[in-house]
Design a protein around this motif. Structure first.
Motif, short mmCIF file in Angstrom:
data_model
loop_
_atom_site.label_atom_id
_atom_site.label_comp_id
_atom_site.label_asym_id
_atom_site.label_seq_id
_atom_site.Cartn_x
_atom_site.Cartn_y
_atom_site.Cartn_z
N GLU A 3 -1.63 -3.78 -10.05
CA GLU A 3 -0.28 -4.06 -10.51
C GLU A 3 0.57 -4.56 -9.34
N THR A 4 1.39 -5.60 -9.59
CA THR A 4 2.27 -6.14 -8.55
C THR A 4 3.28 -5.09 -8.13
N LYS A 5 3.47 -4.90 -6.82
CA LYS A 5 4.39 -3.90 -6.31
C LYS A 5 5.82 -4.30 -6.61
N ARG A 6 6.60 -3.35 -7.12
CA ARG A 6 8.00 -3.59 -7.42
C ARG A 6 8.75 -3.90 -6.13
N GLN A 7 9.63 -4.91 -6.19
CA GLN A 7 10.34 -5.33 -5.00
C GLN A 7 11.85 -5.28 -5.21
N THR A 386 13.04 3.58 -4.24
CA THR A 386 11.79 4.18 -4.73
C THR A 386 12.01 5.49 -5.47
N LEU A 420 8.32 -4.44 0.42
CA LEU A 420 9.42 -4.15 -0.51
C LEU A 420 10.26 -5.38 -0.83
#
Length: 454
Positions: A3-7, A386, A420
């Motif tokens: 899953e693409t990391k939330r930025q 986060t 991030l």
């Protein structure tokens, strides 16, 4: 694939020559830049170099009630947002362009036309911050005897936004033909009069500008009161807000996101960006000394005037080193309810004296001030992000141009290294940056429903 990391999403908030009320007195501030295009160009291009989602310009079409103090000791003048953003569109290529226009002191057709024009000219980077305007004296600049009550302003704002979005949709996708061979410029079957007849507005339409590259400019809202949250949950795609603690930010984030389902919206349809004023130093001690020096430049009468205006009480007769006097909750006032309550809560929670409250507010006007090394600043932003406090931040440089340059040059690389924050833009429109879909066109959707029914 994982899953693409939330930025993070970041806005760069330009406010005079810096957000600190004494920024214009700070030696490293370009205090004359306020009147030059080069000053704003440098700000926009620095933010774009830092891969910010957008730059944001606030606006209140009036000078403060404490006119003499404001003119003598602060910088109360501001550029008109749409004029400025239109010029900045020509010297940037990716960064979003968000401007404030009041729903209380404007007309829907004008607003729809201006932001649609900006969206076309910038190739899909426009955003409208729809505000109801909290400063009561504004009414006197628009031929009105009194400032509308809070509830009426929000009721009017909801209808205002409805009219504006209908006007933005009045040209359907594919309406423009521009067929030189046949002489057909546009398909009249795909250009719709909106025929709005409401409590506050009567607008025939259609808009005199076709559907824009983003479908519609991005809608921004900044109210945090109960009424403001409902308004945002129904209409907004970005919300600017102000909180002092992670716990407050988490409660607001959860409350606002929890209201979206009522309007058939998903949690990622709206981004919450609290304001943060970062004071950056090579060491924590250097950052503290920089902040202390900025505070030393605040004249006592300026700080008192600023806090008195927000709290609707003259504090000049109270001892500075005694607690803030008891104040009613926000239900009793007619403007700026959320910011009023924020200051009241801050004073009660932290048992602040008037002098201490003034020191807190003159820097970031109720937003969170953080000071430290670039790593410490990044740690704070990461913690709020986060731990369910926000989707990003509206960065408020304390002085310009250095305050933004320090953030871009020293904090952004740390956020990027941690995964991030983006290292490059992945799209060209503001909706691309924010991960927002192009809204469906209401007239096309209605046409499709009719066809299915038949």
């Amino acid at each position: 694939m994982g899953e693409t990391k939330r930025q993070l999403h970041l806005g760069a908030f330009i406010y005079g020559v810096g957000h600190h009320i004494a920024a214009w007195r700070y030696p490293l501030t370009d205090s004359l830049g306020l009147f030059t295009f080069e000053f704003y160009k440098q700000f926009a291009q620095t933010a774009e170099r830092g891969k910010f989602d957008m730059i944001f310009i606030e606006d209140i079409p009036a000078l403060p009630e404490q006119l003499e103090t404001a003119i003598q000791y602060t910088v109360p003048v501001r550029a008109e947002p749409l004029t400025l953003l239109s010029t900045l569109a020509s010297v940037t290529s990716h960064i979003g362009l968000a401007g404030t226009v009041s729903t209380t002191y404007s007309e829907p057709f004008h607003v729809a036309r201006k932001f649609a024009s900006l969206d076309h000219l910038s190739r899909g980077r426009a955003a409208w911050n729809a505000v109801t305007t909290s400063m009561e004296i504004t009414s006197q600049n628009f031929g009105q005897d009194h400032h509308l009550d809070h509830a009426i302003r929000y009721e009017r704002a909801q209808e205002f936004v409805e009219v504006v979005t209908s006007l933005w949709d009045s040209w359907e996708d594919g309406a423009l033909r521009i067929d030189k061979a046949t002489g057909l410029f546009a398909d009249p079957d795909k250009v719709n009069a909106i025929r709005h007849q409401g409590k506050y507005f009567s607008v025939q339409g259609p808009l005199s500008i076709p559907r824009t590259p983003q479908g519609r400019p991005v809608l921004v809202q900044a109210g945090s009161s109960e009424t403001g949250q409902d308004f945002a949950a129904k209409t907004a795609e970005v919300v600017f807000t102000a909180w002092q603690t992670l716990e407050e930010a988490q409660a607001f984030y959860s409350s606002l996101k929890g209201r979206l389902g009522k309007y058939g919206r998903k949690r990622d349809h709206l981004k919450v960006l609290p304001g943060v004023l970062p004071v950056i130093g090579s060491t924590e001690q250097e950052a503290r000394e920089k902040e202390a020096y900025l505070q030393e430049l605040v004249l006592p009468e300026v700080g008192l005037s600023m806090v008195s205006r927000t709290l609707r009480i003259d504090l000049s007769s109270y001892p500075l080193d005694r607690p803030v006097p008891d104040l009613p909750d926000a239900t009793s006032i007619n403007g700026g309810k959320s910011r009023y309550q924020l200051l009241v809560d801050m004073a009660r929670r932290d048992k602040l004296t008037i002098r201490q409250l003034v020191a807190r507010v003159t820097g970031a006007r109720g937003h969170k001030t953080i000071h430290g090394t670039p790593e410490q600043i990044a740690d704070h932003l990461e913690s709020w992000f986060t731990n369910g406090g926000c989707d990003g931040f509206n960065i408020m440089p304390p002085y310009l141009p250095g305050g933004l340059e320090e953030f871009v040059d020293h904090v952004i690389p740390i956020l990027q290294k941690r995964g991030l924050y983006r290292t490059e833009y992945s799209g060209t429109t503001l909706r691309d940056h924010l991960g927002l879909e192009i809204p469906g066109n209401k007239f096309q959707q209605e046409r499709h429903k009719q066809q299915q029914a038949n």
